[in-house]
Design a protein around this motif. Structure first.
Motif, mmCIF file in Angstrom:
data_model
loop_
_atom_site.group_PDB
_atom_site.id
_atom_site.type_symbol
_atom_site.label_atom_id
_atom_site.label_comp_id
_atom_site.label_asym_id
_atom_site.label_seq_id
_atom_site.Cartn_x
_atom_site.Cartn_y
_atom_site.Cartn_z
ATOM 1 N N GLN A 146 0.662 -3.401 -2.354
ATOM 2 C CA GLN A 146 2.041 -3.655 -1.952
ATOM 3 C C GLN A 146 2.039 -5.315 -1.719
ATOM 4 O OE1 GLN A 146 3.889 -1.272 1.007
ATOM 5 N NE2 GLN A 146 4.811 -2.825 2.092
ATOM 6 N N ASN A 147 1.081 -5.980 -1.288
ATOM 7 C CA ASN A 147 1.088 -7.311 -0.877
ATOM 8 C C ASN A 147 1.329 -8.082 -2.230
ATOM 9 O OD1 ASN A 147 -0.331 -9.986 -0.977
ATOM 10 N ND2 ASN A 147 -0.241 -9.474 1.268
ATOM 11 N N ASN A 148 0.864 -7.726 -3.192
ATOM 12 C CA ASN A 148 0.872 -8.145 -4.585
ATOM 13 C C ASN A 148 2.160 -8.078 -5.280
ATOM 14 O OD1 ASN A 148 -1.730 -9.319 -4.664
ATOM 15 N ND2 ASN A 148 -2.565 -7.775 -5.851
ATOM 16 N N LEU A 149 2.858 -6.925 -5.054
ATOM 17 C CA LEU A 149 4.194 -6.432 -5.541
ATOM 18 C C LEU A 149 5.177 -7.207 -4.873
ATOM 19 C CD1 LEU A 149 4.034 -2.864 -6.000
ATOM 20 C CD2 LEU A 149 4.347 -4.535 -7.836
ATOM 21 N N GLN A 150 5.153 -7.346 -3.598
ATOM 22 C CA GLN A 150 6.133 -8.053 -2.772
ATOM 23 C C GLN A 150 6.103 -9.489 -3.190
ATOM 24 O OE1 GLN A 150 5.705 -5.638 1.572
ATOM 25 N NE2 GLN A 150 5.016 -7.733 1.391
ATOM 26 N N LYS A 151 5.169 -10.188 -3.673
ATOM 27 C CA LYS A 151 5.328 -11.499 -4.380
ATOM 28 C C LYS A 151 5.987 -11.735 -5.504
ATOM 29 C CE LYS A 151 0.707 -12.646 -2.268
ATOM 30 N NZ LYS A 151 -0.567 -13.108 -2.614
ATOM 31 N N THR A 152 6.137 -10.375 -6.292
ATOM 32 C CA THR A 152 6.910 -10.637 -7.704
ATOM 33 C C THR A 152 7.982 -9.548 -7.719
ATOM 34 O OG1 THR A 152 5.278 -9.051 -8.488
ATOM 35 C CG2 THR A 152 4.720 -11.387 -8.850
ATOM 36 N N THR A 153 8.276 -8.726 -6.830
ATOM 37 C CA THR A 153 9.475 -7.864 -6.860
ATOM 38 C C THR A 153 10.201 -7.918 -5.445
ATOM 39 O OG1 THR A 153 8.172 -6.087 -6.036
ATOM 40 C CG2 THR A 153 8.386 -6.401 -8.522
ATOM 41 N N ASN A 154 11.295 -7.287 -5.580
ATOM 42 C CA ASN A 154 11.883 -7.284 -4.002
ATOM 43 C C ASN A 154 11.019 -6.235 -3.206
ATOM 44 O OD1 ASN A 154 13.378 -4.476 -4.174
ATOM 45 N ND2 ASN A 154 14.521 -5.388 -5.824
ATOM 46 N N ASP A 155 11.446 -6.341 -1.992
ATOM 47 C CA ASP A 155 10.636 -5.404 -0.824
ATOM 48 C C ASP A 155 10.981 -3.943 -1.172
ATOM 49 O OD1 ASP A 155 9.604 -7.735 0.155
ATOM 50 O OD2 ASP A 155 11.228 -7.860 1.693
ATOM 51 N N VAL A 156 12.350 -3.441 -1.502
ATOM 52 C CA VAL A 156 12.593 -2.107 -1.594
ATOM 53 C C VAL A 156 11.740 -1.650 -2.750
ATOM 54 C CG1 VAL A 156 14.113 -0.351 -2.113
ATOM 55 C CG2 VAL A 156 14.871 -2.417 -0.524
ATOM 56 N N PHE A 161 7.529 1.793 -4.818
ATOM 57 C CA PHE A 161 6.582 2.218 -5.887
ATOM 58 C C PHE A 161 5.140 2.477 -5.412
ATOM 59 C CE2 PHE A 161 3.393 0.760 -9.331
ATOM 60 C CZ PHE A 161 4.030 1.453 -10.258
ATOM 61 N N VAL A 162 4.739 1.538 -4.228
ATOM 62 C CA VAL A 162 3.327 1.786 -3.701
ATOM 63 C C VAL A 162 3.469 3.102 -3.254
ATOM 64 C CG1 VAL A 162 1.984 1.062 -1.983
ATOM 65 C CG2 VAL A 162 3.138 -0.496 -3.307
ATOM 66 N N SER A 163 4.488 3.605 -2.392
ATOM 67 C CA SER A 163 4.779 4.962 -1.746
ATOM 68 C C SER A 163 4.230 6.034 -2.957
ATOM 69 C CB SER A 163 5.731 5.272 -1.057
ATOM 70 O OG SER A 163 5.991 4.412 -0.080
ATOM 71 N N LEU A 164 4.864 5.668 -4.040
ATOM 72 C CA LEU A 164 4.550 6.759 -5.228
ATOM 73 C C LEU A 164 3.309 6.794 -5.851
ATOM 74 C CD1 LEU A 164 6.094 8.422 -7.328
ATOM 75 C CD2 LEU A 164 6.393 6.540 -8.915
ATOM 76 N N VAL A 190 4.943 14.976 0.792
ATOM 77 C CA VAL A 190 4.883 14.457 2.041
ATOM 78 C C VAL A 190 4.249 13.072 2.377
ATOM 79 C CG1 VAL A 190 3.613 15.004 4.450
ATOM 80 C CG2 VAL A 190 4.586 16.961 3.258
ATOM 81 N N THR A 191 3.321 12.816 1.533
ATOM 82 C CA THR A 191 2.659 11.658 1.460
ATOM 83 C C THR A 191 3.424 10.509 0.865
ATOM 84 O OG1 THR A 191 1.654 12.277 -0.485
ATOM 85 C CG2 THR A 191 0.033 12.492 1.441
ATOM 86 N N PHE A 192 4.245 10.772 0.041
ATOM 87 C CA PHE A 192 5.313 9.706 -0.497
ATOM 88 C C PHE A 192 6.090 9.263 0.956
ATOM 89 C CE2 PHE A 192 9.569 8.787 -1.878
ATOM 90 C CZ PHE A 192 9.468 7.766 -2.689
ATOM 91 N N LEU A 193 6.769 10.038 1.614
ATOM 92 C CA LEU A 193 7.541 9.871 2.686
ATOM 93 C C LEU A 193 6.775 8.972 3.845
ATOM 94 C CD1 LEU A 193 9.523 13.112 2.820
ATOM 95 C CD2 LEU A 193 10.259 11.144 2.089
ATOM 96 N N GLY A 194 5.397 9.728 4.162
ATOM 97 C CA GLY A 194 4.619 8.732 4.804
ATOM 98 C C GLY A 194 4.190 7.624 4.224
ATOM 99 N N GLY A 195 4.018 7.249 3.165
ATOM 100 C CA GLY A 195 3.784 6.105 2.459
ATOM 101 C C GLY A 195 4.923 5.174 2.456
ATOM 102 N N LEU A 196 6.037 5.764 2.677
ATOM 103 C CA LEU A 196 7.233 4.821 2.823
ATOM 104 C C LEU A 196 7.320 4.295 4.312
ATOM 105 C CD1 LEU A 196 10.319 7.135 1.482
ATOM 106 C CD2 LEU A 196 9.052 4.976 0.459
ATOM 107 N N ILE A 197 7.003 5.028 5.289
ATOM 108 C CA ILE A 197 6.834 4.482 6.718
ATOM 109 C C ILE A 197 5.694 3.479 6.833
ATOM 110 C CG2 ILE A 197 6.029 5.140 8.927
ATOM 111 C CD1 ILE A 197 7.576 8.025 8.506
ATOM 112 N N SER A 198 4.555 3.851 6.121
ATOM 113 C CA SER A 198 3.520 2.850 6.410
ATOM 114 C C SER A 198 3.711 1.655 5.558
ATOM 115 C CB SER A 198 2.319 3.483 5.613
ATOM 116 O OG SER A 198 1.147 2.463 5.757
ATOM 117 N N GLY A 199 4.576 1.632 4.507
ATOM 118 C CA GLY A 199 4.801 0.518 3.612
ATOM 119 C C GLY A 199 5.791 -0.506 4.276
ATOM 120 N N ILE A 200 6.690 0.362 5.274
ATOM 121 C CA ILE A 200 7.828 -0.453 6.164
ATOM 122 C C ILE A 200 7.281 -1.127 7.394
ATOM 123 C CG2 ILE A 200 9.970 -0.380 7.632
ATOM 124 C CD1 ILE A 200 10.863 1.967 5.719
#
Length: 225
Positions: A146-156, A161-164, A190-200
């Motif tokens: 996620q750290n790498n993606l945030q540098k080259t794509t938008n946060d959403v 994508f990382v949650s996926l 379930v883990t996709f939705l949990g990943g969204l929370i963790s990512g935020i």
């Protein structure tokens, strides 16, 4: 745009390598059988979780040049509090999430909430489940990908994508490879939705600490209920 695509491809590659790594690390059990180690199965999860976390820490050290000193960045206390609260409450949030899943897939998933899981904590194999594996997964998927993606794509896009990718390692991928009919996607959901929370949490706090706490307490509560 080009840099974003490259980052996404790298994220997919790292996820695949992580999955392969898990399977390769799990092969220690065959070595134990060959060497005739007794009762190795009693500590299988502990050994597996320890090896996984060590591997992730080595990866983070050589790829990101991160040591224990700079592994977790400072952030406001409130994000740690949010992490704990969200981790504890996520198991309860899963009930309405299960209703939605059941509606679309005609299944009957539900949580009984018996709170009879405390005896599990007497078993040493609970340690990797609630500590080592969550730390390793958060370091890979949030602190690295996620750290790498945030540098080259938008946060959403980064969080989605990382949650996926995070959910994909909890998917029935072996059943797909072996063409098994038992392809249950509930854990992926379930883990996709949990990943969204963790990512935020990671995005807002700018530290992996709150995400790790969220994941740890999520697993703790899952074991308890």
């Amino acid at each position: 745009m080009k840099n974003g695509l490259i980052s996404i491809l790298k994220a997919i590659l790292v996820t695949i390598l992580y999955l392969i790594g898990i399977e390769l690390i799990g092969s220690w059990i065959h070595l134990a059988e060959t060497l005739g180690f007794e009762n190795y199965y009693e500590h299988y999860l502990l050994i597996q979780g320890t090896l996984q976390l060590i591997s992730v820490l080595i990866f983070m050290f050589f790829i990101r040049k991160m040591t224990f000193k700079n592994l977790i960045k400072n952030t406001q206390l409130k994000w740690y509090v949010f992490g704990v609260i969200l981790g504890i409450s996520f198991v309860f949030i899963q009930s309405p999430l299960n209703w939605i899943y059941n509606l679309f897939f005609e299944t009957e998933y539900h949580i009984a909430y018996r709170f009879d899981g405390l005896p599990k904590f007497k078993n040493i194999n609970i340690i990797p489940v609630i500590l080592m594996i969550p730390i390793g997964e958060e370091l890979i998927f949030r602190e690295y990908i996620q750290n790498n993606l945030q540098k080259t794509t938008n946060d959403v896009i980064a969080i989605l994508f990382v949650s996926l990718m995070f959910a994909s390692i909890h998917s029935p991928y072996m059943n797909l490879i072996l063409e098994s009919s038992n392809q249950n996607w509930h854990l992926f959901y379930v883990t996709f939705l949990g990943g969204l929370i963790s990512g935020i949490l990671y995005l807002k706090s700018k530290s992996i600490g709150p995400s790790i706490l969220f994941h740890v307490f999520w697993n703790v509560m899952s074991c308890i209920v």
